[in-house]
Design an enzyme around this catalytic site. Structure first.
Site, PDB file in Angstrom:
ATOM      1  N   CYS A   9      -2.435   1.947  -2.376  1.00 47.13           N
ATOM      2  CA  CYS A   9      -2.205   1.457  -0.844  1.00 47.13           C
ATOM      3  C   CYS A   9      -1.109   2.657  -0.345  1.00 47.13           C
ATOM      4  O   CYS A   9      -0.719   3.529  -1.068  1.00 47.13           O
ATOM      5  CB  CYS A   9      -1.853   0.286  -0.410  1.00 47.13           C
ATOM      6  SG  CYS A   9      -0.476  -0.656  -1.357  1.00 47.13           S
ATOM      7  N   ASN A  12       2.674   0.143  -1.738  1.00 43.40           N
ATOM      8  CA  ASN A  12       2.239  -0.439  -2.908  1.00 43.40           C
ATOM      9  C   ASN A  12       3.380  -1.651  -3.289  1.00 43.40           C
ATOM     10  O   ASN A  12       3.936  -2.125  -4.311  1.00 43.40           O
ATOM     11  CB  ASN A  12       2.917   0.539  -4.228  1.00 43.40           C
ATOM     12  CG  ASN A  12       2.505  -0.012  -5.711  1.00 43.40           C
ATOM     13  OD1 ASN A  12       3.340   0.340  -6.671  1.00 43.40           O
ATOM     14  ND2 ASN A  12       1.331  -0.714  -6.052  1.00 43.40           N
ATOM     15  N   CYS A  14       2.371  -4.533  -0.772  1.00 44.22           N
ATOM     16  CA  CYS A  14       1.368  -5.785  -0.470  1.00 44.22           C
ATOM     17  C   CYS A  14      -0.099  -5.505  -1.035  1.00 44.22           C
ATOM     18  O   CYS A  14      -0.601  -6.385  -1.922  1.00 44.22           O
ATOM     19  CB  CYS A  14       1.325  -5.423   1.076  1.00 44.22           C
ATOM     20  SG  CYS A  14       2.681  -5.723   1.870  1.00 44.22           S
ATOM     21  N   ARG A  15      -1.019  -4.631  -0.600  1.00 46.26           N
ATOM     22  CA  ARG A  15      -2.421  -4.546  -0.861  1.00 46.26           C
ATOM     23  C   ARG A  15      -2.591  -4.154  -2.097  1.00 46.26           C
ATOM     24  O   ARG A  15      -3.438  -5.013  -3.020  1.00 46.26           O
ATOM     25  CB  ARG A  15      -3.195  -3.556   0.172  1.00 46.26           C
ATOM     26  CG  ARG A  15      -3.219  -3.965   1.484  1.00 46.26           C
ATOM     27  CD  ARG A  15      -3.485  -3.105   2.552  1.00 46.26           C
ATOM     28  NE  ARG A  15      -2.785  -1.991   2.641  1.00 46.26           N
ATOM     29  CZ  ARG A  15      -2.769  -0.832   3.431  1.00 46.26           C
ATOM     30  NH1 ARG A  15      -3.771  -0.785   3.902  1.00 46.26           N
ATOM     31  NH2 ARG A  15      -1.807  -0.033   3.347  1.00 46.26           N
ATOM     32  N   SER A  16      -2.204  -2.982  -2.534  1.00 42.55           N
ATOM     33  CA  SER A  16      -2.721  -2.510  -4.127  1.00 42.55           C
ATOM     34  C   SER A  16      -1.897  -3.582  -5.169  1.00 42.55           C
ATOM     35  O   SER A  16      -2.639  -3.571  -5.998  1.00 42.55           O
ATOM     36  CB  SER A  16      -2.432  -1.042  -4.234  1.00 42.55           C
ATOM     37  OG  SER A  16      -0.886  -0.817  -4.222  1.00 42.55           O
ATOM     38  N   ASP A 127      -3.728  -3.125   6.813  1.00 41.56           N
ATOM     39  CA  ASP A 127      -2.216  -3.185   6.489  1.00 41.56           C
ATOM     40  C   ASP A 127      -1.576  -4.417   6.859  1.00 41.56           C
ATOM     41  O   ASP A 127      -1.731  -4.769   8.017  1.00 41.56           O
ATOM     42  CB  ASP A 127      -1.486  -1.921   6.748  1.00 41.56           C
ATOM     43  CG  ASP A 127      -0.089  -1.713   6.465  1.00 41.56           C
ATOM     44  OD1 ASP A 127       0.476  -2.888   6.048  1.00 41.56           O
ATOM     45  OD2 ASP A 127       0.621  -0.924   6.622  1.00 41.56           O
TER      46      ASP A 127
HETATM   47  P1  4NP Z   1       1.096  -1.727   1.566  1.00 43.21           P
HETATM   48  O1  4NP Z   1       1.837  -2.255   2.736  1.00 43.21           O
HETATM   49  O2  4NP Z   1       0.716  -0.325   1.755  1.00 43.21           O
HETATM   50  O3  4NP Z   1      -0.081  -2.697   1.622  1.00 43.21           O
HETATM   51  O4  4NP Z   1       1.825  -1.966   0.341  1.00 43.21           O
HETATM   52  C1  4NP Z   1       2.634  -1.545   3.364  1.00 43.21           C
HETATM   53  C2  4NP Z   1       4.207  -1.830   2.895  1.00 43.21           C
HETATM   54  C3  4NP Z   1       5.189  -1.016   3.488  1.00 43.21           C
HETATM   55  C4  4NP Z   1       5.083  -0.264   4.632  1.00 43.21           C
HETATM   56  C5  4NP Z   1       3.684  -0.086   4.945  1.00 43.21           C
HETATM   57  C6  4NP Z   1       2.852  -0.597   4.403  1.00 43.21           C
HETATM   58  N1  4NP Z   1       5.976   0.624   4.979  1.00 43.21           N
HETATM   59  O5  4NP Z   1       6.023   1.071   6.125  1.00 43.21           O
HETATM   60  O6  4NP Z   1       7.260   0.186   4.680  1.00 43.21           O
END
Ligand code: 4NP
Length: 154
Positions: A9, A12, A14-16, A127
């Protein structure tokens, strides 16, 4: 031969890592954990070394899923180390293609939506970072759907 699967994702956190923990739980439940190597990474390295987002950890724990991953950025050598690299959304998918060193590497890249069977309205894993609790629950619902498909393919 173990199948080696990397979920990717943006951050790294939340989703992945939730996909990684979800698939691990499902293969353990089926007694086939020895058939896979599972990891996750982000296209953005700004959270490297951090534990997953506490909101994601809490929502996963409520479903009996333990998240222990530390964030890391995806790197070119991941195309050697993994058989399937599965992107959570189109931005991650395109970023992976930019990183892929050759055509064979590009053929390892998938979209998570290809594994969804019960959520026809979703073409990506949204997201949840700027969302409320429902955003995290939706992510887990989608991940459970797709990871169940992956388990059946192992
Ligand atoms: P992820 O979520 O891609 O599912 O881990 C996010 C985590 C952090 C950010 C964006 C999305 N960020 O902009 O810091």
């Amino acid at each position: 031969m173990k199948q080696r699967i990397l979920f990717v994702c943006l951050g790294n956190i939340c989703r992945s890592p939730a996909a990684e923990a979800m698939l691990r739980k499902l293969v353990e439940r089926e007694g086939i954990a020895d058939r896979v190597v599972i990891d996750s990474a982000g296209t953005y390295g700004g959270h490297s070394g951090e534990r997953s987002d506490p909101r994601m950890i809490r929502a996963a724990a409520a479903r009996g899923i333990e998240m222990t991953h530390r964030a890391r950025q995806v790197r070119e050598e991941d195309f050697d180390r993994f058989d399937r690299i599965i992107a959570m959304d189109d931005n991650n998918y395109e970023a992976l293609f930019r990183l892929a060193p050759n055509r064979a590497a590009g053929q390892k890249i998938y979209r998570f939506r290809e594994f969804l069977r019960h959520h026809p309205d979703w073409s990506y894993i949204p997201d949840p970072y700027y969302e409320g609790h429902e955003g995290f629950e939706l992510v887990l619902d989608l991940l459970e759907d797709g990871c169940s498909t992956i388990v059946e393919q192992l």
